[in-house]
Design a protein around this motif. Structure first.
Motif, PDB file in Angstrom:
ATOM      1  N   GLY A 124       0.619  -1.200  -0.009  1.00 15.77           N
ATOM      2  CA  GLY A 124      -0.497   0.143  -0.285  1.00 15.77           C
ATOM      3  C   GLY A 124       1.119   1.492   0.373  1.00 15.77           C
ATOM      4  O   GLY A 124       0.654   2.162   0.926  1.00 15.77           O
ATOM      5  N   SER A 125       2.163   1.194  -0.732  1.00 15.83           N
ATOM      6  CA  SER A 125       2.533   2.213  -0.929  1.00 15.83           C
ATOM      7  C   SER A 125       3.503   2.519   0.372  1.00 15.83           C
ATOM      8  O   SER A 125       3.812   4.116   1.324  1.00 15.83           O
ATOM      9  CB  SER A 125       1.852   3.465  -1.347  1.00 15.83           C
ATOM     10  N   GLY A 126       3.165   1.763   1.826  1.00 11.80           N
ATOM     11  CA  GLY A 126       4.028   1.776   2.511  1.00 11.80           C
ATOM     12  C   GLY A 126       3.125   2.876   3.354  1.00 11.80           C
ATOM     13  O   GLY A 126       3.887   3.457   4.835  1.00 11.80           O
ATOM     14  N   MET A 127       2.222   2.638   3.547  1.00 12.03           N
ATOM     15  CA  MET A 127       1.209   3.887   4.083  1.00 12.03           C
ATOM     16  C   MET A 127       0.275   3.177   6.091  1.00 12.03           C
ATOM     17  O   MET A 127       0.196   3.803   6.640  1.00 12.03           O
ATOM     18  CB  MET A 127      -0.503   3.818   3.904  1.00 12.03           C
ATOM     19  N   TYR A 128       1.376   2.148   5.814  1.00  6.75           N
ATOM     20  CA  TYR A 128       0.672   1.894   7.550  1.00  6.75           C
ATOM     21  C   TYR A 128       2.253   1.079   8.298  1.00  6.75           C
ATOM     22  O   TYR A 128       2.749   0.700   9.020  1.00  6.75           O
ATOM     23  CB  TYR A 128       0.195   0.180   7.241  1.00  6.75           C
ATOM     24  N   THR A 129       3.531   2.309   7.698  1.00  6.58           N
ATOM     25  CA  THR A 129       5.103   1.661   8.245  1.00  6.58           C
ATOM     26  C   THR A 129       4.653   2.181   9.668  1.00  6.58           C
ATOM     27  O   THR A 129       5.501   1.785  10.519  1.00  6.58           O
ATOM     28  CB  THR A 129       5.481   2.652   7.694  1.00  6.58           C
ATOM     29  N   THR A 130       4.314   3.091   9.948  1.00  9.67           N
ATOM     30  CA  THR A 130       3.993   3.856  11.389  1.00  9.67           C
ATOM     31  C   THR A 130       3.616   2.640  12.411  1.00  9.67           C
ATOM     32  O   THR A 130       4.110   2.164  13.432  1.00  9.67           O
ATOM     33  CB  THR A 130       3.619   5.001  11.653  1.00  9.67           C
ATOM     34  N   GLU A 131       2.349   2.023  12.117  1.00 10.10           N
ATOM     35  CA  GLU A 131       2.101   1.082  12.874  1.00 10.10           C
ATOM     36  C   GLU A 131       2.760   0.114  12.602  1.00 10.10           C
ATOM     37  O   GLU A 131       2.475  -0.625  13.521  1.00 10.10           O
ATOM     38  CB  GLU A 131       0.342   0.991  12.228  1.00 10.10           C
ATOM     39  N   LEU A 132       2.921  -0.335  11.735  1.00  9.32           N
ATOM     40  CA  LEU A 132       4.495  -1.870  11.416  1.00  9.32           C
ATOM     41  C   LEU A 132       5.027  -1.791  12.581  1.00  9.32           C
ATOM     42  O   LEU A 132       5.388  -2.755  13.724  1.00  9.32           O
ATOM     43  CB  LEU A 132       4.270  -2.158  10.395  1.00  9.32           C
ATOM     44  N   SER A 133       5.377  -0.290  13.148  1.00 10.58           N
ATOM     45  CA  SER A 133       7.052  -0.148  14.057  1.00 10.58           C
ATOM     46  C   SER A 133       6.480  -0.457  14.689  1.00 10.58           C
ATOM     47  O   SER A 133       7.668  -0.650  15.945  1.00 10.58           O
ATOM     48  CB  SER A 133       7.617   1.074  13.518  1.00 10.58           C
ATOM     49  N   ALA A 134       5.306  -0.046  15.425  1.00 10.34           N
ATOM     50  CA  ALA A 134       4.799   0.160  16.979  1.00 10.34           C
ATOM     51  C   ALA A 134       3.575  -1.281  16.889  1.00 10.34           C
ATOM     52  O   ALA A 134       3.402  -1.637  17.672  1.00 10.34           O
ATOM     53  CB  ALA A 134       4.038   1.047  17.253  1.00 10.34           C
ATOM     54  N   ALA A 135       3.306  -2.588  16.249  1.00  8.36           N
ATOM     55  CA  ALA A 135       3.242  -3.128  16.040  1.00  8.36           C
ATOM     56  C   ALA A 135       3.234  -3.730  17.795  1.00  8.36           C
ATOM     57  O   ALA A 135       4.716  -4.280  17.372  1.00  8.36           O
ATOM     58  CB  ALA A 135       2.358  -3.441  14.850  1.00  8.36           C
ATOM     59  N   GLU A 136       2.484  -4.688  17.853  1.00  5.56           N
ATOM     60  CA  GLU A 136       2.984  -5.503  19.164  1.00  5.56           C
ATOM     61  C   GLU A 136       2.694  -7.176  18.413  1.00  5.56           C
ATOM     62  O   GLU A 136       1.656  -7.238  17.294  1.00  5.56           O
ATOM     63  CB  GLU A 136       1.881  -5.990  20.773  1.00  5.56           C
ATOM     64  N   VAL A 137       3.556  -7.712  18.932  1.00  9.41           N
ATOM     65  CA  VAL A 137       3.169  -9.598  18.505  1.00  9.41           C
ATOM     66  C   VAL A 137       1.753 -10.172  18.946  1.00  9.41           C
ATOM     67  O   VAL A 137       2.209 -10.564  20.588  1.00  9.41           O
ATOM     68  CB  VAL A 137       4.476  -9.776  19.147  1.00  9.41           C
ATOM     69  N   ALA A 138       0.781 -11.146  17.944  1.00 13.10           N
ATOM     70  CA  ALA A 138      -0.609 -11.892  19.036  1.00 13.10           C
ATOM     71  C   ALA A 138       0.226 -12.943  18.861  1.00 13.10           C
ATOM     72  O   ALA A 138       0.113 -13.635  19.375  1.00 13.10           O
ATOM     73  CB  ALA A 138      -1.398 -10.736  18.771  1.00 13.10           C
ATOM     74  N   ILE A 139       0.495 -13.162  17.379  1.00 14.83           N
ATOM     75  CA  ILE A 139       0.864 -15.010  17.058  1.00 14.83           C
ATOM     76  C   ILE A 139       1.818 -15.209  16.672  1.00 14.83           C
ATOM     77  O   ILE A 139       2.554 -14.686  15.005  1.00 14.83           O
ATOM     78  CB  ILE A 139      -0.156 -15.595  16.299  1.00 14.83           C
ATOM     79  N   VAL A 140       2.578 -15.608  17.129  1.00 16.00           N
ATOM     80  CA  VAL A 140       4.147 -16.409  15.896  1.00 16.00           C
ATOM     81  C   VAL A 140       4.372 -17.852  16.302  1.00 16.00           C
ATOM     82  O   VAL A 140       3.865 -18.794  17.046  1.00 16.00           O
ATOM     83  CB  VAL A 140       4.556 -16.262  16.824  1.00 16.00           C
ATOM     84  N   GLU A 141       3.722 -18.934  15.126  1.00 16.99           N
ATOM     85  CA  GLU A 141       2.833 -20.718  15.068  1.00 16.99           C
ATOM     86  C   GLU A 141       4.636 -21.116  14.005  1.00 16.99           C
ATOM     87  O   GLU A 141       4.181 -20.090  13.153  1.00 16.99           O
ATOM     88  CB  GLU A 141       1.833 -20.975  14.928  1.00 16.99           C
ATOM     89  N   ARG A 142       4.708 -22.261  14.567  1.00 17.52           N
ATOM     90  CA  ARG A 142       4.720 -23.265  13.169  1.00 17.52           C
ATOM     91  C   ARG A 142       4.733 -24.148  12.826  1.00 17.52           C
ATOM     92  O   ARG A 142       3.502 -24.932  13.397  1.00 17.52           O
ATOM     93  CB  ARG A 142       6.378 -23.373  13.550  1.00 17.52           C
TER      94      ARG A 142
END
Length: 284
Positions: A124-142
């Motif tokens: 999306g042309s980097g429209m969520y760059t700020t949110e991504l940098s501050a986002a928390e991890v909810a799920i990491v699965e394998r």
């Protein structure tokens, strides 16, 4: 019977070499000089005009492929953008996939989260760059060689990535989405999808479901067409599961039944679908 002399005469009369004119050294040298002084014809495209002097053999684009999730517009809720997918080659035909998810710890977990932030930052042309940098991890699965990461943030922000962790970096297999689907106000026993449908990666089909759950939801499982229970990861108000094949291709139209377990131990079957307020997705 002909004599040997007559036979020799007959054979010589059939030899084209005997009829050729004697070689001309001067002409041969002139031809050689002309060939050596000529310029070779280029088959490369003209860098200014973008045209070539001859047909160029097209190169196959092996690095990028747009994910298609079960009819695109209906596959994810409004506000999510589908990220590009690369052709994974580390786990052919999802051979290592498991119905029950595993966990990641330490540097493996950190690397998976970092890869997800990096791979979604330009969608999306980097429209969520700020949110991504501050986002928390909810799920990491394998699930075998495949790793799924769900990142979340304020105002309903969500980013998801599923990656073939065994593929070399130049054939890294990734699919996912990023955006603000907005499923606020979910009841305590409610479930709501933000992704639900079928996608492709490296010409292989897979079905995915992810979204949000209410505070009393402890576990979710889905029974596939083979009778196998596919266990979702449920953490921090989110869930995620996926399986090989196109089994959920029409799930975005009709929903899909899932088995839900609540924190008090009670269970029931719910129809997993998008929130009723969802419209068409904005996809790239």
């Amino acid at each position: 019977m002909k004599s040997e002399q007559n036979l020799d005469t007959l054979l010589r009369s059939m030899d084209a070499a005997e009829k050729c004119s004697p070689p001309n050294p001067a002409r041969a040298q002139a031809d050689l000089n002309r060939i050596l002084s000529s310029q070779p014809v280029s088959t490369a495209s003209n860098s200014k005009l973008g045209v070539g002097l001859g047909p160029a053999k097209p190169k196959a684009n092996r690095r990028r492929r747009v994910v298609t999730l079960g009819g695109l517009a209906a596959a994810v809720t409004a506000g999510l953008l589908i990220m590009p997918a690369l052709s994974g080659e580390g786990d052919p035909a999802f051979a290592t996939w498991t119905a029950a998810p595993g966990t990641l710890i330490g540097s493996e977990r950190d690397n998976a989260v970092s890869d997800c932030r990096r791979s979604t930052q330009h969608v999306g042309s980097g429209m969520y760059t700020t949110e991504l940098s501050a986002a928390e991890v909810a799920i990491v699965e394998r699930r075998g060689a495949w790793v799924t990461v769900i990142l979340t943030g304020p105002d309903g922000f969500e980013a998801s990535c599923t990656t073939d962790a065994t593929a070399p970096w130049y054939h890294k297999g990734t699919f996912g989405s990023v955006g603000k689907p907005g499923t606020a106000g979910l009841p305590a026993r409610g479930i709501a999808a933000t992704q639900l449908g079928t996608g492709t990666i490296a010409d292989k089909s897979l079905s995915i479901a992810s979204g949000r759950v209410g505070a009393e939801v402890a576990a979710i499982s889905y029974t596939n067409s083979a009778g196998t229970g596919v266990i979702a990861t449920v953490a921090k108000g989110h869930f995620a599961f996926w399986l090989p094949g196109n089994e959920l291709q029409n799930a975005s139209d009709h929903g899909v039944p899932v088995h839900v377990t609540y924190r008090d131990g009670s269970t029931e079957t719910q129809l997993l679908n998008f929130p009723s307020s969802s419209g068409e997705s904005s996809l790239r």
